[in-house]
Design a protein around this motif. Structure first.
Motif, PDB file in Angstrom:
ATOM      1  N   LEU A 242      11.924   0.259  -0.318  1.00  0.00           N
ATOM      2  CA  LEU A 242      10.794   1.073  -0.761  1.00  0.00           C
ATOM      3  C   LEU A 242      11.077   1.720  -2.109  1.00  0.00           C
ATOM      4  N   VAL A 243      12.241   2.294  -2.260  1.00  0.00           N
ATOM      5  CA  VAL A 243      12.575   2.953  -3.528  1.00  0.00           C
ATOM      6  C   VAL A 243      12.585   1.937  -4.666  1.00  0.00           C
ATOM      7  N   CYS A 244      13.176   0.776  -4.444  1.00  0.00           N
ATOM      8  CA  CYS A 244      13.189  -0.256  -5.489  1.00  0.00           C
ATOM      9  C   CYS A 244      11.774  -0.654  -5.873  1.00  0.00           C
ATOM     10  N   ALA A 245      10.932  -0.887  -4.892  1.00  0.00           N
ATOM     11  CA  ALA A 245       9.557  -1.306  -5.180  1.00  0.00           C
ATOM     12  C   ALA A 245       8.786  -0.210  -5.914  1.00  0.00           C
ATOM     13  N   VAL A 246       9.010   1.041  -5.554  1.00  0.00           N
ATOM     14  CA  VAL A 246       8.353   2.144  -6.252  1.00  0.00           C
ATOM     15  C   VAL A 246       8.818   2.182  -7.706  1.00  0.00           C
ATOM     16  N   LEU A 247      10.099   1.954  -7.938  1.00  0.00           N
ATOM     17  CA  LEU A 247      10.606   1.948  -9.312  1.00  0.00           C
ATOM     18  C   LEU A 247       9.916   0.878 -10.157  1.00  0.00           C
ATOM     19  N   GLY A 248       9.447  -0.183  -9.517  1.00  0.00           N
ATOM     20  CA  GLY A 248       8.696  -1.205 -10.234  1.00  0.00           C
ATOM     21  C   GLY A 248       7.436  -0.641 -10.873  1.00  0.00           C
ATOM     22  N   HIS A 249       6.855   0.378 -10.272  1.00  0.00           N
ATOM     23  CA  HIS A 249       5.670   1.030 -10.837  1.00  0.00           C
ATOM     24  C   HIS A 249       6.029   1.882 -12.057  1.00  0.00           C
ATOM     25  N   PHE A 250       7.316   2.077 -12.275  1.00  0.00           N
ATOM     26  CA  PHE A 250       7.775   2.883 -13.406  1.00  0.00           C
ATOM     27  C   PHE A 250       8.557   2.034 -14.406  1.00  0.00           C
TER      28      PHE A 250
ATOM     29  N   ILE B 175       0.839  -1.202   0.000  1.00  0.00           N
ATOM     30  CA  ILE B 175       0.000   0.000   0.000  1.00  0.00           C
ATOM     31  C   ILE B 175       0.870   1.246   0.000  1.00  0.00           C
ATOM     32  N   CYS B 176       1.903   1.248   0.827  1.00  0.00           N
ATOM     33  CA  CYS B 176       2.822   2.392   0.884  1.00  0.00           C
ATOM     34  C   CYS B 176       3.502   2.603  -0.467  1.00  0.00           C
ATOM     35  N   VAL B 177       3.920   1.527  -1.093  1.00  0.00           N
ATOM     36  CA  VAL B 177       4.572   1.605  -2.403  1.00  0.00           C
ATOM     37  C   VAL B 177       3.619   2.215  -3.430  1.00  0.00           C
ATOM     38  N   ALA B 178       2.405   1.710  -3.478  1.00  0.00           N
ATOM     39  CA  ALA B 178       1.425   2.205  -4.460  1.00  0.00           C
ATOM     40  C   ALA B 178       1.099   3.672  -4.219  1.00  0.00           C
ATOM     41  N   GLU B 179       0.923   4.060  -2.962  1.00  0.00           N
ATOM     42  CA  GLU B 179       0.626   5.460  -2.647  1.00  0.00           C
ATOM     43  C   GLU B 179       1.800   6.375  -2.999  1.00  0.00           C
ATOM     44  N   THR B 180       3.009   5.906  -2.754  1.00  0.00           N
ATOM     45  CA  THR B 180       4.195   6.696  -3.088  1.00  0.00           C
ATOM     46  C   THR B 180       4.300   6.877  -4.602  1.00  0.00           C
TER      47      THR B 180
ATOM     48  N   ARG C 220       3.650  10.258  -9.520  1.00  0.00           N
ATOM     49  CA  ARG C 220       2.981  10.476 -10.811  1.00  0.00           C
ATOM     50  C   ARG C 220       2.200  11.791 -10.819  1.00  0.00           C
ATOM     51  N   ASN C 221       1.702  12.185  -9.665  1.00  0.00           N
ATOM     52  CA  ASN C 221       0.925  13.421  -9.551  1.00  0.00           C
ATOM     53  C   ASN C 221       1.801  14.649  -9.317  1.00  0.00           C
ATOM     54  N   GLY C 222       3.134  14.482  -9.380  1.00  0.00           N
ATOM     55  CA  GLY C 222       4.041  15.615  -9.301  1.00  0.00           C
ATOM     56  C   GLY C 222       4.558  15.957  -7.924  1.00  0.00           C
ATOM     57  N   SER C 223       4.253  15.143  -6.922  1.00  0.00           N
ATOM     58  CA  SER C 223       4.757  15.417  -5.572  1.00  0.00           C
ATOM     59  C   SER C 223       6.249  15.120  -5.485  1.00  0.00           C
ATOM     60  N   ASN C 224       6.920  15.819  -4.613  1.00  0.00           N
ATOM     61  CA  ASN C 224       8.299  15.508  -4.261  1.00  0.00           C
ATOM     62  C   ASN C 224       8.250  14.576  -3.060  1.00  0.00           C
ATOM     63  N   ILE C 225       9.087  13.557  -3.057  1.00  0.00           N
ATOM     64  CA  ILE C 225       9.080  12.549  -2.011  1.00  0.00           C
ATOM     65  C   ILE C 225      10.492  12.412  -1.447  1.00  0.00           C
ATOM     66  N   ALA C 226      10.590  12.353  -0.128  1.00  0.00           N
ATOM     67  CA  ALA C 226      11.853  12.033   0.544  1.00  0.00           C
ATOM     68  C   ALA C 226      11.646  10.713   1.272  1.00  0.00           C
TER      69      ALA C 226
END
Length: 86
Positions: free
Chosen positions: A40-48, A11-16, A21-27
């Motif tokens: 987390l960063v690796c899993a988020v990259l999977g969405h891209f 859920i955290c990965v999908a929300e991040t 995608r909506n233009g937010s900056n994330i740390a």
């Protein structure tokens, strides 16, 4: 170095990914920004479009240290990136 709960992590990965995608900056960080934040960063990259090995290699290169910390964390990245969301 413990593994997160897969469903909550997913859920955290999908929300991040949605926020990016909506233009937010994330740390993203954890104690050393290698293990948990690296997962987390690796899993988020999977969405891209990144595959697990490509994501791990890319984050390791950008971070300047091998990511993640443990073999268990690497296996978790592969699992979370290749298991369909519930």
């Amino acid at each position: 170095m413990h593994l997160p709960a897969p469903v909550a992590f997913g859920i955290c990965v999908a929300e991040t990914a949605t926020r990016l995608r909506n233009g937010s900056n994330i740390a993203i960080h954890c104690y050393a920004s290698i293990g948990r934040s690296g997962m987390l960063v690796c899993a988020v990259l999977g969405h891209f479009g990144y595959t697990p090995p490509h994501a791990i290699a890319h984050v390791s290169k950008m971070r300047g240290v091998p990511v993640p910390d443990t073999a268990e964390q690497a296996a978790f990245i592969h699992q979370i990136m290749t298991t369909p969301a519930p």
